[in-house]
Design an enzyme around this catalytic site. Structure first.
Site, PDB file in Angstrom:
ATOM      1  N   SER A 205       0.814  -1.214   0.000  1.00 41.84           N
ATOM      2  CA  SER A 205       0.000   0.000   0.000  1.00 41.84           C
ATOM      3  C   SER A 205       0.851   1.268   0.000  1.00 41.84           C
ATOM      4  O   SER A 205       0.470   2.272  -0.614  1.00 41.84           O
ATOM      5  CB  SER A 205      -0.940   0.003   1.209  1.00 41.84           C
TER       6      SER A 205
ATOM      7  N   ASP B 274       1.379   0.034   8.186  1.00 41.88           N
ATOM      8  CA  ASP B 274       2.782  -0.315   8.229  1.00 41.88           C
ATOM      9  C   ASP B 274       3.382  -0.154   6.834  1.00 41.88           C
ATOM     10  O   ASP B 274       2.676   0.131   5.865  1.00 41.88           O
ATOM     11  CB  ASP B 274       2.990  -1.739   8.753  1.00 41.88           C
TER      12      ASP B 274
ATOM     13  N   ASP C  25       5.580  -2.111   3.940  1.00 43.80           N
ATOM     14  CA  ASP C  25       6.179  -3.340   3.428  1.00 43.80           C
ATOM     15  C   ASP C  25       7.452  -2.960   2.689  1.00 43.80           C
ATOM     16  O   ASP C  25       7.419  -2.152   1.746  1.00 43.80           O
ATOM     17  CB  ASP C  25       5.216  -4.063   2.482  1.00 43.80           C
TER      18      ASP C  25
ATOM     19  N   ASP D   9       7.578  -4.183   7.932  1.00 52.55           N
ATOM     20  CA  ASP D   9       7.748  -5.609   7.628  1.00 52.55           C
ATOM     21  C   ASP D   9       8.833  -5.698   6.570  1.00 52.55           C
ATOM     22  O   ASP D   9       8.620  -5.291   5.417  1.00 52.55           O
ATOM     23  CB  ASP D   9       6.450  -6.223   7.105  1.00 52.55           C
TER      24      ASP D   9
ATOM     25  N   LYS E 207     -10.792  -0.269  -0.863  1.00 54.98           N
ATOM     26  CA  LYS E 207     -10.192  -0.882   0.325  1.00 54.98           C
ATOM     27  C   LYS E 207     -10.979  -0.523   1.585  1.00 54.98           C
ATOM     28  O   LYS E 207     -11.193  -1.381   2.457  1.00 54.98           O
ATOM     29  CB  LYS E 207      -8.731  -0.458   0.463  1.00 54.98           C
TER      30      LYS E 207
ATOM     31  N   TYR F 291     -11.911  -8.025   3.644  1.00 58.09           N
ATOM     32  CA  TYR F 291     -10.520  -7.655   3.415  1.00 58.09           C
ATOM     33  C   TYR F 291      -9.643  -8.526   4.314  1.00 58.09           C
ATOM     34  O   TYR F 291      -9.398  -8.199   5.472  1.00 58.09           O
ATOM     35  CB  TYR F 291     -10.299  -6.177   3.738  1.00 58.09           C
TER      36      TYR F 291
END
Length: 717
Positions: free
Chosen positions: A95, A107, A109, A161, A222, A231
């Protein structure tokens, strides 16, 4: 690899020509602005200060990675000429890379790309230790055995992450382009999976005609998916990348449309999509690397995917392999609702807030499975629920294969256990699955056995936990069948919508027919295809005895009726005379326990806490529907203080006697009213793992006790 320019049709995006090239109208601009305003209260837009902070954190992390890689090169005695330029780089995906991350909670990625001298073991050892020593890093944990191995942590307040991939290159330059298929050469499968996230995200962005319209539409979709409970990739719905690919396909078909139109067309197209026809953003590519790709013509397993959405970067994969028949049906139903709502919005008959109304999951179905996972410590609980959650889709699949079930709908959100569950079983999490049964073709009652599907699921979880060496004493997983009217026994206050507060007198009447089916050996539960409000008692003799009790006895004696089902005590009736019900009794609590005896039971109205056993003996008689009226027949009279602590689980006679004596003492002696307790019990058998009869699905043979249970019910025609 095949030229990307050859795969991209000239003059348009995607596999086919656009459906419409119409430019937006003034009304489209107005609807889009209203859509933006409707989304703002949900925090989907990040302000500039937060965006700057994330950018700063990523810059620090990138420098941190380059420093670590350089230090590692020196420790491995690489030539100085190489050490000075080994490089290393952080790429983002998901995202954040798509530009649709939300305010505050999202968060990041990220992918750490390293040169050939860096091993995966270095990443999970020396880099992990280097992170641990950083003051800015909090909540550091490594998940090395995941499908895509990852290190999770907070860096200066931002959750990250971080996955790892090493390339077959001596150095990693700042201008490295991961979209080139040659970067996959000679890599192991874990590195390819790690690179795939970044490669797919970049390819999606390249394949949409207008990034601004794409991003705004994706934010809306979303938000809608999260509000409507669809989701969650891990639960068998769609994750972020899958929703992004669906939105990208709509943008290809309507390249000039604004977000308000694109949202409406999204629901129009996918509510009518001919699943399992795949959704593709581009033609499937071939490559000299010969990596496995999604292709049902070659791979038989790909033919069973029910909702394929294919990633656009090589090697192409189905991002929705977790989707089942039930979860697809739930999503299609939501697509249809979305189409109806957005049609009304564009006609001026409604507004965008209606699209984002949350799903009332606990009013949607008449039948539910409650899945409970518990552990004694917080650390064990986090490991345990992570594993259980990752396997819930297995339970959904098992239930779908039951000939009497048409839909098994899991609510992605988990719920904590109540305070009593915490005291009894430690840390507890619960998930809820709504069930739809096939309508009976005749008036004949149908017997439904859910035991095998549920037991197969629990065996799978225990085996996986044993293989990962995380199975600890106190870790339990159990399933319970309940009807909609019984959900309030499990859910926290305020969760059940449209639930009206009941007076104590109403509760006594409404709950006298409690049929909560706890998953215990040899149990059955009489059910009905219609969820009537008139709480009809069960046909069991025990419940019939309750219905025949003279409630007038409550005027002089305090009558408490419990049903003991599968090791759980349900308070189903208590004094209904307003003159005798104290305020604390109005706040009556039900003590629940997820497994066998001893069970904590809080009687409303005073602070007496009894340790009661599931099946106990009153004198020489099992208390199954027996009315306790004579304390002397139970056991010798003992003094009891309501505030005294029980140092050991008392016998049934002791416990019942203490409860009676405590109540009499509080009430001023026998002459001012006594206590009546009615118990309706079942038999729960606990087997050690060595005694489990099901040899076809072995579970770990260690000292941890695992419970074999059954869930059987009867549906009225």
């Amino acid at each position: 690899s095949t030229s990307r320019q050859q795969n991209q049709p000239q003059g348009h995006y995607g596999l086919t020509s656009p459906i419409s090239l119409a430019p937006p109208s003034d009304k489209d601009h107005i609807h889009t602005q209203k859509l933006i305003e409707a989304m703002k209260p949900f925090g989907v837009f990040e302000d500039q200060e937060e965006l700057y902070h994330r950018t700063t954190v990523l810059g620090k992390l990138n420098n941190f990675v380059r420093e670590w890689i350089s230090e590692l090169a020196e420790s491995k005695n690489l030539p100085p000429s190489i050490t000075e330029q080994v490089g290393g780089k952080i790429f983002t995906f998901g995202s954040y890379r798509l530009g649709v991350h939300t305010k505050g909670s999202s968060d990041i990625d990220a992918l750490c790309v390293a040169p050939s001298h860096v091993e995966r073991s270095d990443f999970f050892q020396s880099f992990f230790e280097k992170l641990k020593n950083q003051e800015e890093v909090k909540n550091l944990r490594a998940i090395e055995d995941a499908y895509v191995p990852v290190i999770k942590f907070e860096f200066d307040g931002i959750e990250i992450d971080l996955v790892f991939a090493k390339l077959s290159l001596p150095t990693v330059s700042d201008d490295l382009d991961l979209r080139d298929d040659s970067c996959l050469k000679s890599l192991d499968i874990r590195c390819i999976r790690s690179l795939n996230g970044s490669r797919v995200t970049d390819e999606i962005l390249r394949l949409v005609p207008n990034l601004e319209n794409f991003r705004l539409t994706l934010r809306a979709v979303k938000l809608w998916a999260k509000r409507r409970g669809v989701y969650s990739n891990i639960m068998g719905f769609l994750g972020g990348v899958s929703w992004a690919m669906l939105v990208a396909r709509i943008c290809q078909l309507y390249p000039n449309a604004l977000a308000s139109t694109l949202v409406n067309k999204f629901f129009l197209i996918f509510s009518k999509w001919d699943w399992p026809k795949p959704v593709l953003l581009k033609r499937l590519e071939e490559s000299f690397l010969n990596l496995p790709v999604w292709d049902p013509r070659v791979n038989p397993s790909d033919r069973y995917h029910v909702m394929p959405i294919i990633t656009p970067a090589y090697p192409q994969q189905n991002s929705t392999y977790n989707v089942s028949v039930s979860t697809r049906a739930v999503m299609v139903e939501e697509f249809q609702r979305g189409l109806e709502v957005t049609d009304e919005i564009l006609k001026g008959k409604s507004d965008w807030s209606k699209l984002f109304e949350p799903l009332n999951f606990f009013q949607k179905y008449k039948h539910y499975i409650v899945l409970t996972a518990s552990a004694f410590t917080e650390e064990h609980h986090l490991n345990w629920i992570g594993l259980v959650e990752s396997k819930i889709r297995v339970l959904v699949g098992n239930l779908e294969r039951n000939e009497f079930i048409t839909i098994a709908h899991v609510q992605p959100q988990s719920f904590p256990g109540n305070e009593v569950l915490y005291k009894q079983s430690g840390y507890v999490s619960m998930w809820f699955l709504g069930l739809v049964f096939k309508k009976a073709e005749s008036a004949v009652k149908t017997n439904v056995d859910l035991t095998h599907g549920i037991q197969s699921f629990t065996d799978t979880v225990y085996r996986q936990a044993s293989a990962l060496n995380i199975l600890k004493e106190g870790m339990k997983i159990e399933a319970t069948y309940v009807k909609r009217k019984q959900l309030h026994y499990f859910l926290p206050a305020g969760t059940l919508q449209k639930r009206k507060k009941q007076r104590v007198s109403d509760i006594s009447q409404n709950n006298s027919g409690l049929q909560c089916k706890r998953s215990s050996l040899g149990e059955s539960c009489s059910d009905g295809s219609k969820d009537r409000d008139s709480r009809t008692p069960s046909n069991s003799s025990s419940l019939n005895k309750i219905s025949k009790l003279d409630i007038s006895t409550a005027e002089t004696e305090r009558l408490y009726v419990f049903e003991v089902v599968g090791g759980m005590w349900f308070l189903i009736s208590w004094p209904n005379s307003k003159s005798q019900v104290s305020p604390t009794e109005m706040e009556a609590t039900v003590a629940l326990r997820t497994s066998g005896p001893p069970v904590g039971c809080t009687i409303p109205g005073y602070d007496t806490v009894c340790q009661l056993r599931t099946c106990f003996v009153q004198g020489q008689h099992k208390l199954s529907g027996t009315l306790i009226t004579d304390p002397k027949s139970a056991s010798p009279k003992q003094h009891f203080s309501p505030t005294s602590k029980v140092s050991r689980p008392p016998t049934s006679g002791e416990c019942s006697q203490k409860a009676i004596d405590g109540e009499k003492a509080r009430r001023g002696g026998p002459g001012q009213g006594g206590l009546k307790v009615v118990l309706i019990t079942d038999v729960e058998q606990r087997l050690s793992s060595k005694e489990l009869p099901d040899s076809s699905s072995p579970v770990p043979t260690n000292s941890i006790r695992i419970i074999k249970r059954s869930i059987k019910l009867t549906l009225n025609g």
